[in-house]
Enzyme design. Structure first.
Site, PDB file in Angstrom:
ATOM      1  N   PRO A   2      24.891-142.353  33.082  1.00  0.00           N
ATOM      2  CA  PRO A   2      24.265-143.683  33.045  1.00  0.00           C
ATOM      3  C   PRO A   2      22.793-143.572  32.679  1.00  0.00           C
ATOM      4  CG  PRO A   2      25.655-143.460  34.988  1.00  0.00           C
ATOM      5  CD  PRO A   2      25.567-142.097  34.362  1.00  0.00           C
ATOM      6  N   GLU A   3      22.372-144.383  31.713  1.00  0.00           N
ATOM      7  CA  GLU A   3      20.992-144.384  31.255  1.00  0.00           C
ATOM      8  C   GLU A   3      20.325-145.688  31.695  1.00  0.00           C
ATOM      9  OE1 GLU A   3      20.751-143.312  27.096  1.00  0.00           O
ATOM     10  OE2 GLU A   3      22.515-142.030  27.252  1.00  0.00           O
ATOM     11  N   HIS A  89      36.764-139.393  45.967  1.00  0.00           N
ATOM     12  CA  HIS A  89      35.464-139.050  45.394  1.00  0.00           C
ATOM     13  C   HIS A  89      34.323-139.865  46.000  1.00  0.00           C
ATOM     14  CE1 HIS A  89      37.504-136.528  42.543  1.00  0.00           C
ATOM     15  NE2 HIS A  89      38.221-137.545  42.099  1.00  0.00           N
ATOM     16  N   ARG A 107      32.036-135.653  39.537  1.00  0.00           N
ATOM     17  CA  ARG A 107      31.485-134.341  39.212  1.00  0.00           C
ATOM     18  C   ARG A 107      30.377-133.896  40.163  1.00  0.00           C
ATOM     19  NH1 ARG A 107      30.829-133.442  32.838  1.00  0.00           N
ATOM     20  NH2 ARG A 107      30.729-131.313  33.653  1.00  0.00           N
ATOM     21  N   ARG A 144       2.350-135.110  20.175  1.00  0.00           N
ATOM     22  CA  ARG A 144       3.514-134.246  20.381  1.00  0.00           C
ATOM     23  C   ARG A 144       4.019-133.639  19.078  1.00  0.00           C
ATOM     24  NH1 ARG A 144       5.929-134.455  25.496  1.00  0.00           N
ATOM     25  NH2 ARG A 144       4.635-135.719  26.881  1.00  0.00           N
TER      26      ARG A 144
END
Length: 264
Positions: A2-3, A89, A107, A144
């Site tokens: 998830p972002e 889970h 996970r 950068r």
């Protein structure tokens, strides 16, 4: 994983439904996902009232009375679910004075932590992509000598962007993922700034992208995945020029782009 749009969707759903609720008890079933002692954390949470819920990059901060925060990072497969039935889970359960908040994670790469406000490592993250001003964005890019895809994944540069939205924003801006940040012209930097805000905003309105495990707090999938132009579209025609979408690895992350539309 998830972002920003997925975490923002979850945060917006949780905020009005958790604000003012009291935590009756807490249960932690997996030591791997919890930073801290489970019994001490459960005891410290019991009786606390939720003051608010905020997002900080990919982190969710549940603010509690007394100045402490319960901080959640969903990792790759973490889910925060309201009033769901616990399963195999389910690794944490916060029982509330009305309902319950569950943390599921197949996970077990997510992390839960009770801290005094935001942990220092979270406070040190880069600016918020939806709030960073153009001048600051250009200044940070210009400093950068880094490949653009790698830079967008660096949470100290901007917080919250991950693989999906880095690929999609670079495509919209017409920038190759291997382009060096400092070598871009200012107008191309401005185009990327706009593309990032557009992609993230549209994804939030669509409830995020459900690629694999992601669902919101009520178990519903997002729909932005149907609007992806390049992410996981290897070999498919570019929606702009028809060239086959390519996939390469950048910092060991699958990276999707159009070799004709996106220039270095």
């Amino acid at each position: 994983m998830p972002e920003l749009p997925e975490v923002e969707t979850i945060t917006r759903a949780l905020a009005p439904r958790l604000r003012g609720r009291r935590i009756v008890s807490a249960e932690f079933r997996c030591l791997r996902v919890l930073r801290g002692d489970p019994d001490e954390t459960a005891a410290a949470l019991a009786g606390k009232r939720v003051r608010g819920v905020k997002r900080h990059g990919k982190f969710i901060e549940i603010e509690l009375d007394g100045g402490r925060s319960f901080v959640v990072h969903l990792g790759m497969t973490g889910k925060l679910l309201l009033n769901a039935v616990p399963g195999r889970h389910t690794h944490a359960i916060l029982t509330l004075d009305h309902g319950a908040l569950l943390y599921d994670d197949i996970r077990q790469f997510g992390r839960l932590e009770l801290s005094e406000g935001l942990p220092e490592r979270v406070r040190k993250l880069g600016p918020e992509p939806l709030e960073v001003k153009l001048a600051q964005f250009i200044e940070r890019l210009g400093a950068r000598q880094t490949k653009m895809k790698a830079l967008l994944l660096n949470q100290t540069f901007l917080r919250g962007i991950g693989n999906i939205y880095a690929d999609e924003a670079l495509f919209r801006a017409g920038i190759h993922p291997l382009a060096i940040a400092a070598r871009l012209r200012n107008d191309r930097m401005a185009g990327l700034h706009k593309a990032i805000r557009q992609v993230l905003g549209e994804a939030i309105r669509a409830g995020g992208s459900s690629i694999s495990d992601y669902v919101d707090v009520d178990g519903r999938q997002g729909s932005f995945q149907v609007q992806h132009n390049v992410y996981q579209k290897t070999g498919e025609p570019c929606p702009h020029c028809g060239a086959a979408i390519r996939r390469i690895l950048v910092t060991q992350r699958g990276t999707h782009f159009c070799p004709r539309c996106q220039k270095k």
